[in-house]
Structures are given as C-alpha cells and as structure tokens.
Design a protein around this motif. Sequence first.
Motif, PDB file in Angstrom:
ATOM      1  N   TYR A 187      -6.551  -8.103  -1.137  1.00  0.00           N
ATOM      2  CA  TYR A 187      -7.725  -8.633  -0.460  1.00  0.00           C
ATOM      3  C   TYR A 187      -7.664  -8.389   1.049  1.00  0.00           C
ATOM      4  CZ  TYR A 187      -4.997 -12.723   1.003  1.00  0.00           C
ATOM      5  OH  TYR A 187      -4.054 -13.549   1.580  1.00  0.00           O
ATOM      6  N   GLN A 188      -6.447  -8.356   1.604  1.00  0.00           N
ATOM      7  CA  GLN A 188      -6.327  -8.076   3.037  1.00  0.00           C
ATOM      8  C   GLN A 188      -6.833  -6.675   3.363  1.00  0.00           C
ATOM      9  OE1 GLN A 188      -2.251  -8.770   4.135  1.00  0.00           O
ATOM     10  NE2 GLN A 188      -2.331 -10.954   3.658  1.00  0.00           N
ATOM     11  N   GLY A 189      -6.439  -5.703   2.540  1.00  0.00           N
ATOM     12  CA  GLY A 189      -6.938  -4.352   2.733  1.00  0.00           C
ATOM     13  C   GLY A 189      -8.412  -4.241   2.382  1.00  0.00           C
ATOM     14  N   ALA A 190      -8.841  -5.014   1.374  1.00  0.00           N
ATOM     15  CA  ALA A 190     -10.244  -4.961   0.952  1.00  0.00           C
ATOM     16  C   ALA A 190     -11.180  -5.399   2.071  1.00  0.00           C
ATOM     17  CB  ALA A 190     -10.446  -5.828  -0.285  1.00  0.00           C
ATOM     18  N   TYR A 191     -10.728  -6.282   2.914  1.00  0.00           N
ATOM     19  CA  TYR A 191     -11.544  -6.697   4.070  1.00  0.00           C
ATOM     20  C   TYR A 191     -11.831  -5.488   4.959  1.00  0.00           C
ATOM     21  CZ  TYR A 191     -13.063  -9.569   8.060  1.00  0.00           C
ATOM     22  OH  TYR A 191     -13.783 -10.142   9.086  1.00  0.00           O
ATOM     23  N   LEU A 192     -10.820  -4.670   5.191  1.00  0.00           N
ATOM     24  CA  LEU A 192     -11.008  -3.454   5.979  1.00  0.00           C
ATOM     25  C   LEU A 192     -11.929  -2.476   5.261  1.00  0.00           C
ATOM     26  CD1 LEU A 192      -7.295  -2.935   7.120  1.00  0.00           C
ATOM     27  CD2 LEU A 192      -9.191  -3.852   8.487  1.00  0.00           C
ATOM     28  N   SER A 204     -10.418 -11.826  -5.546  1.00  0.00           N
ATOM     29  CA  SER A 204     -10.306 -11.947  -4.091  1.00  0.00           C
ATOM     30  C   SER A 204     -10.597 -10.629  -3.381  1.00  0.00           C
ATOM     31  CB  SER A 204      -8.915 -12.448  -3.707  1.00  0.00           C
ATOM     32  OG  SER A 204      -7.909 -11.553  -4.148  1.00  0.00           O
ATOM     33  N   MET A 205     -10.385  -9.498  -4.067  1.00  0.00           N
ATOM     34  CA  MET A 205     -10.672  -8.203  -3.463  1.00  0.00           C
ATOM     35  C   MET A 205     -12.162  -8.031  -3.195  1.00  0.00           C
ATOM     36  SD  MET A 205      -8.185  -5.645  -5.654  1.00  0.00           S
ATOM     37  CE  MET A 205      -8.847  -4.172  -4.893  1.00  0.00           C
ATOM     38  N   GLY A 206     -12.975  -8.332  -4.206  1.00  0.00           N
ATOM     39  CA  GLY A 206     -14.421  -8.195  -4.027  1.00  0.00           C
ATOM     40  C   GLY A 206     -14.952  -9.114  -2.955  1.00  0.00           C
ATOM     41  N   GLU A 207     -14.481 -10.360  -2.960  1.00  0.00           N
ATOM     42  CA  GLU A 207     -14.963 -11.327  -1.976  1.00  0.00           C
ATOM     43  C   GLU A 207     -14.541 -10.941  -0.557  1.00  0.00           C
ATOM     44  OE1 GLU A 207     -17.035 -13.728  -2.532  1.00  0.00           O
ATOM     45  OE2 GLU A 207     -17.060 -13.597  -4.721  1.00  0.00           O
ATOM     46  N   ALA A 208     -13.332 -10.423  -0.417  1.00  0.00           N
ATOM     47  CA  ALA A 208     -12.861 -10.018   0.911  1.00  0.00           C
ATOM     48  C   ALA A 208     -13.630  -8.787   1.405  1.00  0.00           C
ATOM     49  CB  ALA A 208     -11.363  -9.728   0.874  1.00  0.00           C
ATOM     50  N   MET A 209     -13.924  -7.851   0.508  1.00  0.00           N
ATOM     51  CA  MET A 209     -14.715  -6.694   0.917  1.00  0.00           C
ATOM     52  C   MET A 209     -16.076  -7.138   1.436  1.00  0.00           C
ATOM     53  SD  MET A 209     -15.940  -3.283  -1.222  1.00  0.00           S
ATOM     54  CE  MET A 209     -16.993  -4.213  -2.368  1.00  0.00           C
ATOM     55  N   LEU A 236      -7.285   2.182  -0.706  1.00  0.00           N
ATOM     56  CA  LEU A 236      -6.437   1.022  -0.493  1.00  0.00           C
ATOM     57  C   LEU A 236      -5.048   1.408  -0.993  1.00  0.00           C
ATOM     58  CD1 LEU A 236      -7.426  -2.625  -1.244  1.00  0.00           C
ATOM     59  CD2 LEU A 236      -5.115  -1.812  -1.616  1.00  0.00           C
ATOM     60  N   VAL A 237      -4.068   1.391  -0.109  1.00  0.00           N
ATOM     61  CA  VAL A 237      -2.743   1.947  -0.410  1.00  0.00           C
ATOM     62  C   VAL A 237      -1.681   0.854  -0.414  1.00  0.00           C
ATOM     63  CG1 VAL A 237      -1.010   3.627   0.305  1.00  0.00           C
ATOM     64  CG2 VAL A 237      -3.435   4.165   0.570  1.00  0.00           C
ATOM     65  N   TRP A 238      -0.794   0.927  -1.388  1.00  0.00           N
ATOM     66  CA  TRP A 238       0.294  -0.052  -1.552  1.00  0.00           C
ATOM     67  C   TRP A 238       1.630   0.660  -1.388  1.00  0.00           C
ATOM     68  CZ3 TRP A 238       1.296  -3.067  -6.766  1.00  0.00           C
ATOM     69  CH2 TRP A 238       2.008  -4.245  -6.497  1.00  0.00           C
ATOM     70  N   ASN A 239       2.368   0.313  -0.362  1.00  0.00           N
ATOM     71  CA  ASN A 239       3.701   0.861  -0.120  1.00  0.00           C
ATOM     72  C   ASN A 239       4.720  -0.149  -0.629  1.00  0.00           C
ATOM     73  OD1 ASN A 239       6.098   1.957   0.828  1.00  0.00           O
ATOM     74  ND2 ASN A 239       5.731   1.343   2.951  1.00  0.00           N
ATOM     75  N   MET A 240       5.343   0.142  -1.759  1.00  0.00           N
ATOM     76  CA  MET A 240       6.184  -0.843  -2.413  1.00  0.00           C
ATOM     77  C   MET A 240       7.660  -0.765  -2.038  1.00  0.00           C
ATOM     78  SD  MET A 240       4.510  -1.068  -6.207  1.00  0.00           S
ATOM     79  CE  MET A 240       5.276  -2.671  -6.446  1.00  0.00           C
ATOM     80  N   GLU A 241       8.054   0.212  -1.272  1.00  0.00           N
ATOM     81  CA  GLU A 241       9.471   0.333  -0.935  1.00  0.00           C
ATOM     82  C   GLU A 241      10.003  -0.913  -0.210  1.00  0.00           C
ATOM     83  OE1 GLU A 241      12.643   3.108   1.556  1.00  0.00           O
ATOM     84  OE2 GLU A 241      10.550   3.739   1.376  1.00  0.00           O
ATOM     85  N   PRO A 242       9.307  -1.449   0.805  1.00  0.00           N
ATOM     86  CA  PRO A 242       9.816  -2.668   1.443  1.00  0.00           C
ATOM     87  C   PRO A 242       9.937  -3.841   0.473  1.00  0.00           C
ATOM     88  CG  PRO A 242       8.140  -1.639   2.817  1.00  0.00           C
ATOM     89  CD  PRO A 242       8.098  -0.953   1.484  1.00  0.00           C
ATOM     90  N   LEU A 243       9.017  -3.926  -0.467  1.00  0.00           N
ATOM     91  CA  LEU A 243       9.042  -5.006  -1.456  1.00  0.00           C
ATOM     92  C   LEU A 243      10.260  -4.888  -2.356  1.00  0.00           C
ATOM     93  CD1 LEU A 243       7.729  -7.369  -3.003  1.00  0.00           C
ATOM     94  CD2 LEU A 243       6.380  -5.667  -4.262  1.00  0.00           C
ATOM     95  N   LYS A 285      -7.369 -14.256   9.870  1.00  0.00           N
ATOM     96  CA  LYS A 285      -6.930 -14.632   8.520  1.00  0.00           C
ATOM     97  C   LYS A 285      -8.027 -14.270   7.536  1.00  0.00           C
ATOM     98  CE  LYS A 285      -5.103 -18.515   5.817  1.00  0.00           C
ATOM     99  NZ  LYS A 285      -3.923 -17.758   5.400  1.00  0.00           N
ATOM    100  N   VAL A 286      -7.738 -13.313   6.701  1.00  0.00           N
ATOM    101  CA  VAL A 286      -8.713 -12.866   5.716  1.00  0.00           C
ATOM    102  C   VAL A 286      -8.904 -13.958   4.661  1.00  0.00           C
ATOM    103  CG1 VAL A 286      -9.259 -11.127   3.963  1.00  0.00           C
ATOM    104  CG2 VAL A 286      -8.116 -10.458   6.089  1.00  0.00           C
TER     105      VAL A 286
END
Length: 352
Positions: A159-164, A191-196, A279-286, A346-347
Amino acid sequence: MFMTSKQSLQVIQQSLVLLTVPFLSLSGCNSASTTSQSTSTTVSPASTASNEGIAGRFALIMNGPPTDKSWNQKAYEAAQALKAKGVDTVVSESISPADVERVLRQYAEAGYSPIVAHSFNYGDAVFKVAKEFPNINFAWAGGINKTGVNVADYDQPFYQGAYLVGLIGGKLSKTGKLGALYGFDIPVCHSMGEAMLAGAKTVRPDATLTDAAVGNWDDVAKAKEAALSQAETGVDFWIGCGQGPTLGQIEAAKTKGGFVTGYVGDMSSIDPKVVASNLVWNMEPLFTKMIEDSRSKQFTNQFYKMGVAEGVVGVEIPSAFKDKLTPEQLKSIEDTRAKIASGELKVPFVPK
C-alpha cells in the motif's frame, strides 16, 4: 500475490529449481539452476541432529517458478543474492499447497533454519509442521501478523508503494476512474487499492476507484473479464494484487486501452505500451533480517514489516512513460517517496 500463473503469455513454466552451495548435496543437481516437470524435492540430511537446525541455512519454498516477473521471481532473486554472499541456500518452486507439508519436513529434517514458505496459502501447513520441529524457524507470507514461537509472518506493505502509483495514475488516467483487482479481498490487497486512490486524489480530487476480488490468484482469463467490465465503466488505470489479476488487467488494457501497474516486479516487458509503472519488492533485506534473527535467537513471534523506508518496497516508471510525465510531476513523486521513507507522510492503511 501468493500464487502461480497459468496464462498463455508463457512467462511461467511448471518446474522445480534447486539452488545449491558448498556442503549441500541435492540429488540430480549442481550449483546451477535446473528444471524438472516434477515438484518433488530431495534434500540431503544435515550433519547435525535433524531437528536442531543451523541458523543461516536458508530454505525458500515457492508455489510458482522464478520466471513470473513477479511474486516468485523477486523471492528467487533475493535467494540468489544470499547464495552469492555465501549463505547455504536452497529453493524449491512450483510446490502446491497440498504438497508443501512434505517439503517443509524435508528441509526441517535437513536442518534448514529459517525456512520461508512464500505463499499465503501455505499458512496452515507451516503452523502444523512448525509444532513438529520446535527448534527450526519458519516464516510464511501471511501479512496478517499471525505468528508463533518459531513462526514468523512477513508483511507486504504494498500500500505504501500503491500511494505513489496513485500519483502516476492520477496524471495518466484520462477519466480519473481507477481500477483494482485482487486475488482475494484480504488486507494486503484491499489496502493497495485504497492507497492508490488516496494518492491519486492529491493530484486529481475527482478520482474514483472501482475494485473487485477475482477469487483466484492465477486465473488470468477470469481477471481479464473482470477488468473488461471495469473498463466499460470508464476505468483506464489499474493496480492488481496477484499475478493473475495483474496479467488479466494487462490483457484488458491491450483490448480497451489504458494503463496497468506491474505487480511486485518489472512486468513492462509483457507489454511496454500498457505497463506504465511497476510496484517492486526487494526481498533481500527481509530474508537477511530473518537469517540474522535466527542466529541471534530473536525470531520468536516476529512480524516483519519492511517497506519504503527500508528500500524493500518501491515504484519504478519505465522510461517510455517518464516522457508522459513532466519533470515537475516526476519530482513530486520522488519527493513523496522521500516523505514516506522519512515518516513525514503516513500512508493510510485501509484493510477492509
């Protein structure tokens, strides 16, 4: 999210890939990726007791192949990055929810910890097997803060990225009517749709949202029909939650016109004319954090929440579409990203 894809685009093939590193022997494999029509997995036992585990021996189980340009590929790429850094890493792909218990047990018996089951639909199996191996750490892609003593959940704060994405959609949409399709109407998706929509309203106050749940993560044909129905009402910019919904939107946009957001990976190569953002997810840090917490015995009841601030969730605009936005608009998107990362903005999270 959390799905395979059976679409005619042939970006996905059913296979099993095993990554190996020194000191790990997997039957029929070497250090290169291999493919097979079988979803079976053979794991050599660890040198330690079967239920003790060696923190940092990382296992990833996916329900699709690493070529989907989306959910599974991003996890696979993160696992490869860990392997390149010397982490003992193994990956199994195209494992159905009905078969995942067997694979979880094999990795647990071989001493892998943490074992990441990268699908919402793996949840029941993870909690069941975790009780059998109390000294092995597991994680599942629930995104709902359901954890256990040796089970972590990891959020997908898309949803944070979806806002952008909303800032982009608000500018590119001719009608101001935005669409969202979810595999299922769960909090991560809703939450993605609502944030967009919230993001779009900052640049186009008259923006509206039409959303729907397809009821399937990988049925592209069903998603296309749903997106076509939305297009009939004027929707011309979409975001999807799941590969199937997103691929269906791409097909609909090709037919009716409009623009689509790639789902957690760069999907622009599928159709460069309609994929306007990714919308990109970088999972290495996770995954790295999970390994660190396993080693330091900080894994208990963890709910990992890593988003824009940690560089885990982001939005990319293909070069062809940057020309459709003014320099001022591009700067506004970057400034907004920085505000989200710093906590200044705060998204809104609207789970239902």
